[in-house]
Design an enzyme around this catalytic site. Structure first.
Site, short mmCIF file in Angstrom:
data_model
loop_
_atom_site.label_atom_id
_atom_site.label_comp_id
_atom_site.label_asym_id
_atom_site.label_seq_id
_atom_site.Cartn_x
_atom_site.Cartn_y
_atom_site.Cartn_z
N PHE A 263 32.52 40.11 27.71
CA PHE A 263 31.34 40.60 28.43
C PHE A 263 30.13 39.94 27.80
O PHE A 263 29.85 40.13 26.61
CB PHE A 263 31.19 42.12 28.30
CG PHE A 263 29.93 42.66 28.97
CD1 PHE A 263 30.03 43.42 30.12
CD2 PHE A 263 28.67 42.41 28.45
CE1 PHE A 263 28.88 43.91 30.74
CE2 PHE A 263 27.52 42.89 29.07
CZ PHE A 263 27.62 43.65 30.21
N GLU A 264 29.42 39.19 28.58
CA GLU A 264 28.14 38.66 28.12
C GLU A 264 27.29 38.33 29.32
O GLU A 264 27.79 37.93 30.37
CB GLU A 264 28.31 37.43 27.21
CG GLU A 264 29.00 36.24 27.83
CD GLU A 264 29.20 35.08 26.86
OE1 GLU A 264 29.00 35.26 25.65
OE2 GLU A 264 29.55 33.98 27.33
#
Length: 370
Positions: A263-264
């Site tokens: 997740f980014e």
């Protein structure tokens, strides 16, 4: 049987008649529901980005459904899919139907995906064998090394992304536990954030034995790229923070803390910058993506940690998220309730010893949600 009824049935009563929509050939043009974007929600110049395989379709659809329901059905950001082989027709059809907005697909070139010519093949093969003997996670996988290198130095160079300023990385088989009421892309732009994360934890040291040594050499060679208000202390402090802190059992200066990059949310222009490109090229020439098993998570984390102002890194603490085997759940009562979260707050990785979040709060700062 009533004659009035029998006249409406097929002559062969034993034959099963398929429903009318079963007659639509799969090769015909898809009839996609017309979902008009809500003019209330103004989109940023951004895309939802997924690197995936054809055989991961079920997990891809799972992730898409979760993010569409929790966020994207209101904004209809375009989904961008990358693969090192051509996407199959079924994959394109089903992801197109799952998306509220547009979808686009791109083939990664062999130059961007495969091992570079300067890698010594004998040494590489020896590394694979030794990594398996040492039980290093994904250590025996050549394709995993390709993926880590691609995510470190090539994803942002794909032509299909040239038009965008921001990306939201999505992995197959993940889940989003809360409504994203505020557009994270808009937040990034308005507050000059370059990198956003939800989970921070310790890396497996046996995957990156010489990564930090290489980073120290980069710092010596390119001091002009190191931001004066960087996050170096977050990356190097080994003191226990809080009652749940874990001591990093490593002799390296690096404490192994990193942002979990599955997740980014990031600013593509940072990755396209001269300083990041210099950083990646320096690491790439060292060969650690193949002679060891450097992951893109520590590479991204160290890069933003030394090249960016720490105020440009943001922890999205109001986003609940799951990727096997860890999850994070908002601890703020009102954030949890108002965003309709469905997760167990007492099982969040943020509360366990191998989380680095408290260390980030110490050096990167913390917002306090009620």
């Amino acid at each position: 049987m009533d004659d009035r009824v029998s006249k409406t049935l097929p002559i062969n009563f034993n034959a099963l008649k398929l429903s009318t929509n079963s007659y639509i050939p799969v090769d015909e043009h898809l009839i996609k529901p017309n979902r008009e974007p809500n003019p209330k929600f103004v989109k940023e110049n951004a895309t939802l980005l997924m690197l995936c395989r054809n055989w991961e379709l079920e997990e891809v659809l799972q992730s898409m459904r979760s993010l569409e329901d929790r966020f994207n059905s209101r904004y209809q950001y375009t989904w961008t899919f990358l693969n090192d082989v051509l996407f199959e027709k079924q994959f394109i059809q089903e992801t197109t139907l799952m998306a509220s907005g547009k979808t686009q697909y791109a083939l990664i070139s062999s130059t961007d995906w495969n091992r570079p010519s300067f890698i010594n093949e004998t040494r590489f093969e020896q590394s694979l064998i030794q990594s398996e003997k040492d039980d290093i996670i994904y250590g025996g996988s050549p394709s995993y090394r390709n993926m880590c290198r691609f995510n470190s130095g090539f994803f942002y160079k794909q032509k299909i992304l040239d038009q965008y300023d921001y990306y939201f990385r999505v992995e197959p088989g993940v889940e989003y536990f809360c409504d994203l009421e505020e557009d994270p892309f808009k937040y990034m732009r308005l507050h000059d954030k370059k990198y956003g994360f939800v989970i921070s934890l310790y890396e497996y040291e046996n995957t990156i034995p010489t990564l930090w040594q290489t980073v120290e050499k980069f710092i010596e060679h390119y001091p002009e790229y190191i931001h004066p208000n960087n996050s170096y202390e977050f990356l190097t402090d080994k003191e226990v923070v809080g009652p749940l802190g874990l001591v990093a059992l490593t002799e390296q200066t690096y404490n192994l803390c990193h942002f979990w990059s599955n997740f980014e949310i990031g600013d593509l222009n940072f990755f396209r910058s001269e300083k990041y490109e210099a950083f990646f090229q320096f690491l790439d020439q060292a060969g650690g993506f193949y002679y060891e098993r450097w992951g893109d998570a520590p590479v991204h984390s160290i890069a933003v940690g030394i090249l960016l102002d720490k105020r440009q890194i943001h922890h999205f603490e109001n986003i609940g998220y799951y990727h096997l085997p860890f999850s994070t759940c908002p601890q703020s009562y009102w954030s949890y309730k108002c965003n309709r979260c469905l997760c167990k707050r007492n099982e969040s990785i943020d509360l366990v010893p191998h989380s680095c979040l408290s260390k980030w709060w110490k050096y990167g700062g913390k917002t306090f949600l009620q």
